[in-house]
Design a protein around this motif. Structure first.
Motif, PDB file in Angstrom:
ATOM      1  N   ILE A  90       0.862  -1.180   0.000  1.00 19.01           N
ATOM      2  CA  ILE A  90       0.000   0.000   0.000  1.00 19.01           C
ATOM      3  C   ILE A  90       0.899   1.230   0.000  1.00 19.01           C
ATOM      4  CG2 ILE A  90      -1.769   1.316   1.237  1.00 19.01           C
ATOM      5  CD1 ILE A  90      -2.825  -1.334   0.194  1.00 19.01           C
ATOM      6  N   VAL A  91       0.628   2.137  -0.926  1.00 14.91           N
ATOM      7  CA  VAL A  91       1.400   3.370  -1.033  1.00 14.91           C
ATOM      8  C   VAL A  91       0.422   4.537  -0.966  1.00 14.91           C
ATOM      9  CG1 VAL A  91       3.001   4.675  -2.483  1.00 14.91           C
ATOM     10  CG2 VAL A  91       3.107   2.186  -2.465  1.00 14.91           C
ATOM     11  N   GLN A  92       0.726   5.509  -0.105  1.00 10.53           N
ATOM     12  CA  GLN A  92      -0.142   6.671   0.068  1.00 10.53           C
ATOM     13  C   GLN A  92       0.538   7.914  -0.485  1.00 10.53           C
ATOM     14  OE1 GLN A  92      -1.131   7.649   4.120  1.00 10.53           O
ATOM     15  NE2 GLN A  92      -2.531   9.263   3.521  1.00 10.53           N
ATOM     16  N   PHE A  93      -0.257   8.732  -1.176  1.00 11.25           N
ATOM     17  CA  PHE A  93       0.230   9.983  -1.752  1.00 11.25           C
ATOM     18  C   PHE A  93      -0.522  11.159  -1.159  1.00 11.25           C
ATOM     19  CE2 PHE A  93       1.062   6.690  -4.830  1.00 11.25           C
ATOM     20  CZ  PHE A  93       2.331   6.983  -5.284  1.00 11.25           C
ATOM     21  N   LYS A  94       0.156  12.284  -1.053  1.00 12.44           N
ATOM     22  CA  LYS A  94      -0.475  13.548  -0.660  1.00 12.44           C
ATOM     23  C   LYS A  94       0.184  14.632  -1.493  1.00 12.44           C
ATOM     24  CE  LYS A  94      -1.516  16.607   3.139  1.00 12.44           C
ATOM     25  NZ  LYS A  94      -1.292  16.906   4.549  1.00 12.44           N
ATOM     26  N   ASP A  95      -0.643  15.467  -2.097  1.00  9.93           N
ATOM     27  CA  ASP A  95      -0.138  16.529  -2.983  1.00  9.93           C
ATOM     28  C   ASP A  95       0.776  15.966  -4.056  1.00  9.93           C
ATOM     29  OD1 ASP A  95      -1.516  18.439  -1.477  1.00  9.93           O
ATOM     30  OD2 ASP A  95       0.183  18.706  -0.110  1.00  9.93           O
ATOM     31  N   GLU A  96       0.347  14.816  -4.629  1.00 14.56           N
ATOM     32  CA  GLU A  96       1.058  14.174  -5.744  1.00 14.56           C
ATOM     33  C   GLU A  96       2.412  13.578  -5.353  1.00 14.56           C
ATOM     34  OE1 GLU A  96      -0.383  14.026  -8.857  1.00 14.56           O
ATOM     35  OE2 GLU A  96      -2.114  15.113  -8.091  1.00 14.56           O
ATOM     36  N   GLN A  97       2.687  13.414  -4.057  1.00 14.51           N
ATOM     37  CA  GLN A  97       3.962  12.855  -3.628  1.00 14.51           C
ATOM     38  C   GLN A  97       3.752  11.724  -2.634  1.00 14.51           C
ATOM     39  OE1 GLN A  97       6.334  16.120  -2.162  1.00 14.51           O
ATOM     40  NE2 GLN A  97       6.998  16.633  -4.221  1.00 14.51           N
ATOM     41  N   LEU A  98       4.619  10.709  -2.711  1.00 17.37           N
ATOM     42  CA  LEU A  98       4.555   9.573  -1.806  1.00 17.37           C
ATOM     43  C   LEU A  98       4.841  10.041  -0.378  1.00 17.37           C
ATOM     44  CD1 LEU A  98       6.109   6.121  -2.481  1.00 17.37           C
ATOM     45  CD2 LEU A  98       6.316   7.161  -0.261  1.00 17.37           C
ATOM     46  N   ILE A  99       3.942   9.687   0.547  1.00 17.39           N
ATOM     47  CA  ILE A  99       4.175  10.066   1.944  1.00 17.39           C
ATOM     48  C   ILE A  99       4.308   8.847   2.863  1.00 17.39           C
ATOM     49  CG2 ILE A  99       3.130  12.351   1.774  1.00 17.39           C
ATOM     50  CD1 ILE A  99       0.647  11.144   3.183  1.00 17.39           C
ATOM     51  N   SER A 100       3.762   7.695   2.461  1.00 15.24           N
ATOM     52  CA  SER A 100       3.929   6.502   3.290  1.00 15.24           C
ATOM     53  C   SER A 100       3.764   5.246   2.438  1.00 15.24           C
ATOM     54  CB  SER A 100       2.931   6.481   4.451  1.00 15.24           C
ATOM     55  OG  SER A 100       1.629   6.243   3.982  1.00 15.24           O
ATOM     56  N   LYS A 101       4.340   4.172   2.939  1.00 11.17           N
ATOM     57  CA  LYS A 101       4.237   2.884   2.265  1.00 11.17           C
ATOM     58  C   LYS A 101       4.216   1.799   3.328  1.00 11.17           C
ATOM     59  CE  LYS A 101       9.210   2.243   1.661  1.00 11.17           C
ATOM     60  NZ  LYS A 101      10.257   1.826   0.758  1.00 11.17           N
ATOM     61  N   GLU A 102       3.525   0.706   3.026  1.00 12.54           N
ATOM     62  CA  GLU A 102       3.465  -0.397   3.977  1.00 12.54           C
ATOM     63  C   GLU A 102       3.206  -1.709   3.249  1.00 12.54           C
ATOM     64  OE1 GLU A 102       0.009  -0.755   6.618  1.00 12.54           O
ATOM     65  OE2 GLU A 102      -0.942   0.817   5.425  1.00 12.54           O
ATOM     66  N   VAL A 103       3.648  -2.781   3.881  1.00 15.92           N
ATOM     67  CA  VAL A 103       3.379  -4.132   3.401  1.00 15.92           C
ATOM     68  C   VAL A 103       2.201  -4.635   4.211  1.00 15.92           C
ATOM     69  CG1 VAL A 103       4.285  -6.465   3.164  1.00 15.92           C
ATOM     70  CG2 VAL A 103       5.820  -4.501   2.903  1.00 15.92           C
ATOM     71  N   ILE A 104       1.206  -5.215   3.530  1.00 21.55           N
ATOM     72  CA  ILE A 104       0.059  -5.768   4.242  1.00 21.55           C
ATOM     73  C   ILE A 104      -0.044  -7.266   3.961  1.00 21.55           C
ATOM     74  CG2 ILE A 104      -1.240  -3.601   4.239  1.00 21.55           C
ATOM     75  CD1 ILE A 104      -2.990  -4.854   1.984  1.00 21.55           C
ATOM     76  N   ILE A 105      -0.647  -7.973   4.894  1.00 25.25           N
ATOM     77  CA  ILE A 105      -0.896  -9.406   4.740  1.00 25.25           C
ATOM     78  C   ILE A 105      -2.253  -9.566   4.069  1.00 25.25           C
ATOM     79  CG2 ILE A 105      -1.212 -11.599   5.954  1.00 25.25           C
ATOM     80  CD1 ILE A 105       1.645 -10.380   6.077  1.00 25.25           C
ATOM     81  N   VAL A 106      -2.299 -10.397   3.049  1.00 27.04           N
ATOM     82  CA  VAL A 106      -3.534 -10.651   2.318  1.00 27.04           C
ATOM     83  C   VAL A 106      -4.057 -12.009   2.756  1.00 27.04           C
ATOM     84  CG1 VAL A 106      -4.570 -10.974   0.045  1.00 27.04           C
ATOM     85  CG2 VAL A 106      -2.728  -9.306   0.358  1.00 27.04           C
TER      86      VAL A 106
END
Length: 113
Positions: A90-106
């Motif tokens: 999962i990658v989160q963007f704010k104002d067109e820029q990456l602000i956080s990333k995480e690995v999740i269990i599916v």
């Protein structure tokens, strides 16, 4: 009357400009995905995930991953792992820029007990 006409031209110009920008991004992602040898390469792997840095744009992330992410909610995108069916990124963007990333269990959808 001329004043109204002037603003219509300005709004039309802005609209066309936005279409070119958005269309260019979509076209670039299609080019990225079509350059992959295999369909699954549009997903991400651990090595690609580790290359992601704060401040990157969505297009830069898509170039590293080899394809577009699935939008899960506002400004959050998901890439499945290329190999492991039990994790995703999962990658989160704010104002067109990456602000956080995480690995999740599916978790699977198995009906076995």
């Amino acid at each position: 009357m001329r004043y109204c006409y002037f603003w219509r031209i300005i709004y039309a110009g802005i609209f066309i400009w936005l279409l070119v920008i958005v269309g260019g991004c979509v076209d670039r992602i299609i080019e990225i995905e079509e350059s992959n040898t295999y369909h699954w390469q549009k997903n991400m792997n651990q090595a690609e995930f580790e290359q992601l840095k704060e401040g990157m744009t969505y297009l830069e992330v898509a170039e590293i991953a080899g394809g577009a992410g699935e939008r899960t909610k506002n400004n959050h995108y998901r890439w499945n792992d290329e190999i492991l069916l039990t994790q995703a990124y999962i990658v989160q963007f704010k104002d067109e820029q990456l602000i956080s990333k995480e690995v999740i269990i599916v978790k699977g959808h198995s009906t076995r007990e």
